[in-house]
Scaffold this motif. Structure first.
Motif, PDB file in Angstrom:
ATOM      1  N   ILE A  39       0.830  -1.198   0.000  1.00 17.51           N
ATOM      2  CA  ILE A  39       0.000   0.000   0.000  1.00 17.51           C
ATOM      3  C   ILE A  39       0.865   1.250   0.000  1.00 17.51           C
ATOM      4  N   ASP A  40       0.535   2.180  -0.889  1.00 15.31           N
ATOM      5  CA  ASP A  40       1.222   3.468  -0.972  1.00 15.31           C
ATOM      6  C   ASP A  40       0.525   4.451  -0.040  1.00 15.31           C
ATOM      7  N   MET A  41       0.765   4.279   1.254  1.00 14.70           N
ATOM      8  CA  MET A  41       0.139   5.119   2.277  1.00 14.70           C
ATOM      9  C   MET A  41       0.854   4.871   3.605  1.00 14.70           C
ATOM     10  N   PRO A  42       1.033   5.897   4.424  1.00 16.23           N
ATOM     11  CA  PRO A  42       1.627   5.659   5.742  1.00 16.23           C
ATOM     12  C   PRO A  42       0.800   4.667   6.553  1.00 16.23           C
ATOM     13  N   LEU A  43       1.481   3.666   7.095  1.00 18.89           N
ATOM     14  CA  LEU A  43       0.855   2.643   7.934  1.00 18.89           C
ATOM     15  C   LEU A  43       1.671   2.494   9.209  1.00 18.89           C
ATOM     16  N   SER A  44       1.022   2.138  10.272  1.00 21.85           N
ATOM     17  CA  SER A  44       1.742   1.974  11.536  1.00 21.85           C
ATOM     18  C   SER A  44       0.964   1.083  12.471  1.00 21.85           C
ATOM     19  N   MET A  45       1.692   0.434  13.376  1.00 22.89           N
ATOM     20  CA  MET A  45       1.048  -0.368  14.409  1.00 22.89           C
ATOM     21  C   MET A  45       0.439   0.503  15.504  1.00 22.89           C
ATOM     22  N   LEU A  46       0.833   1.792  15.533  1.00 20.53           N
ATOM     23  CA  LEU A  46       0.288   2.753  16.475  1.00 20.53           C
ATOM     24  C   LEU A  46      -0.407   3.872  15.708  1.00 20.53           C
ATOM     25  N   PRO A  47      -1.350   4.574  16.322  1.00 20.84           N
ATOM     26  CA  PRO A  47      -1.972   5.706  15.643  1.00 20.84           C
ATOM     27  C   PRO A  47      -0.912   6.709  15.181  1.00 20.84           C
ATOM     28  N   ILE A  48      -1.056   7.204  13.958  1.00 20.87           N
ATOM     29  CA  ILE A  48      -0.076   8.136  13.394  1.00 20.87           C
ATOM     30  C   ILE A  48      -0.411   9.546  13.854  1.00 20.87           C
ATOM     31  N   GLY A  50       2.278  12.085  13.702  1.00 22.80           N
ATOM     32  CA  GLY A  50       3.277  12.969  13.105  1.00 22.80           C
ATOM     33  C   GLY A  50       4.327  12.148  12.392  1.00 22.80           C
ATOM     34  N   ARG A  51       5.494  12.736  12.189  1.00 24.49           N
ATOM     35  CA  ARG A  51       6.565  12.021  11.497  1.00 24.49           C
ATOM     36  C   ARG A  51       6.992  10.794  12.288  1.00 24.49           C
ATOM     37  N   ARG A  52       7.221   9.726  11.543  1.00 27.95           N
ATOM     38  CA  ARG A  52       7.675   8.471  12.125  1.00 27.95           C
ATOM     39  C   ARG A  52       9.155   8.276  11.829  1.00 27.95           C
ATOM     40  N   GLU A  53       9.783   7.343  12.492  1.00 29.36           N
ATOM     41  CA  GLU A  53      11.168   7.015  12.159  1.00 29.36           C
ATOM     42  C   GLU A  53      11.259   6.540  10.719  1.00 29.36           C
ATOM     43  N   ALA A  54      10.213   5.886  10.217  1.00 30.17           N
ATOM     44  CA  ALA A  54      10.213   5.449   8.818  1.00 30.17           C
ATOM     45  C   ALA A  54      10.351   6.638   7.880  1.00 30.17           C
ATOM     46  N   ASP A  55       9.628   7.723   8.146  1.00 30.12           N
ATOM     47  CA  ASP A  55       9.714   8.923   7.314  1.00 30.12           C
ATOM     48  C   ASP A  55      11.102   9.548   7.400  1.00 30.12           C
ATOM     49  N   ASN A  56      11.640   9.630   8.608  1.00 29.59           N
ATOM     50  CA  ASN A  56      12.957  10.228   8.785  1.00 29.59           C
ATOM     51  C   ASN A  56      14.054   9.391   8.135  1.00 29.59           C
ATOM     52  N   ALA A  57      13.939   8.060   8.236  1.00 24.60           N
ATOM     53  CA  ALA A  57      14.966   7.188   7.659  1.00 24.60           C
ATOM     54  C   ALA A  57      15.002   7.295   6.138  1.00 24.60           C
ATOM     55  N   VAL A  58      13.823   7.322   5.513  1.00 27.03           N
ATOM     56  CA  VAL A  58      13.783   7.470   4.049  1.00 27.03           C
ATOM     57  C   VAL A  58      14.299   8.839   3.641  1.00 27.03           C
ATOM     58  N   THR A  71       5.129  14.744   5.669  1.00 25.55           N
ATOM     59  CA  THR A  71       4.880  14.460   7.076  1.00 25.55           C
ATOM     60  C   THR A  71       3.439  14.016   7.274  1.00 25.55           C
ATOM     61  N   PRO A  72       3.218  12.786   7.735  1.00 25.31           N
ATOM     62  CA  PRO A  72       1.839  12.336   7.998  1.00 25.31           C
ATOM     63  C   PRO A  72       1.289  13.006   9.246  1.00 25.31           C
ATOM     64  N   SER A  73      -0.025  12.954   9.402  1.00 26.00           N
ATOM     65  CA  SER A  73      -0.673  13.586  10.547  1.00 26.00           C
ATOM     66  C   SER A  73      -1.914  12.777  10.918  1.00 26.00           C
ATOM     67  N   PRO A  74      -2.539  13.096  12.055  1.00 28.61           N
ATOM     68  CA  PRO A  74      -3.765  12.387  12.410  1.00 28.61           C
ATOM     69  C   PRO A  74      -4.870  12.558  11.371  1.00 28.61           C
TER      70      PRO A  74
END
Length: 223
Positions: A39-48, A50-58, A71-74
């Motif tokens: 899926i081309d969309m931010p996904l997470s095991m926790l509610p999103i 703000g920026r995740r480590e995944a976003d920062n790493a890429v 930057t993803p947001s709620p």
């Protein structure tokens, strides 16, 4: 999509994704059970929130090549991301953040994936809604020609790693409407996601992130 494969004349309306129906349709089309959902969309095991480590790493790895993440947001992606994560999990497709991967749900970001596929120095100019910023000095008709040429090159490259990509790409020309062009762009992104999924299953993709969320990017150029 119409059975004839023609591009729609009207902008399609969205709806809440129905995971069982999506999986059944994909299995029917593929003729085999589905192992991996990309899926081309931010996904997470926790509610999103703000920026995740995944976003920062890429962004660290690909920022110099103009492939930093938004930057993803709620609010965006918001509830649709939470629902997809939960509903695919209930269907047996758990979010995957570490290799190896045999089955599950993964997050894909097409821009760095295409950079790897094409061996490009930077992010490719292939988004229909940004043609004015890509080619400021060209006329609208000339911009469309440039966009279609970029799509042809991407489709040809995808076809080398995922046979049938060219045939699956919706056909457009200089007379295509903005809605038709966006439909073609969406198909290209979907094929990129499918290709990245194959690299994940074959151990040729790397997860950028942590134990809660990861963006998967192919590790080697196609060839």
């Amino acid at each position: 999509m119409a059975e004839t494969g023609q591009l729609p004349d009207d902008r399609p309306t969205g709806q809440t994704p129905n995971v069982p129906l999506l999986l059944n349709a994909a299995e029917r089309i593929a003729g085999t059970p589905i192992d991996l959902v990309a899926i081309d969309m931010p996904l997470s095991m926790l509610p999103i929130t703000g920026r995740r480590e995944a976003d920062n790493a890429v962004s660290r790895a690909y920022g110099a090549r103009k492939c930093s993440t938004h930057t993803p947001s709620p609010a965006r992606p918001g509830k649709i991301s939470d629902d997809l994560y939960a509903n695919f999990g209930r269907a047996g497709y758990v979010l995957q953040v570490q290799a190896p991967v045999l089955r599950g749900l993964v997050e894909v970001y097409p821009h760095p994936a295409l950079v790897e596929l094409m061996g490009a120095a930077e992010r490719l100019p292939y988004k229909a809604g940004k043609v004015r910023s890509y080619w400021r000095n060209l006329t609208p008709a000339e911009r469309k020609v440039q966009l279609l040429a970029q799509w042809a090159a991407i489709s040809a490259a995808l076809n080398t790693v995922l046979a049938g990509s060219i045939d699956a790409t919706l056909r457009t020309d200089e007379n295509s409407t903005g809605t038709q062009l966006k439909s073609c762009e969406d198909v290209l992104d979907a094929i990129v996601c499918a290709w990245v999924g194959t690299t994940i299953l074959s151990g040729k993709a790397r997860p950028f992130g942590d134990e809660k969320a990861a963006i998967w990017i192919p590790t080697t150029p196609a060839g």
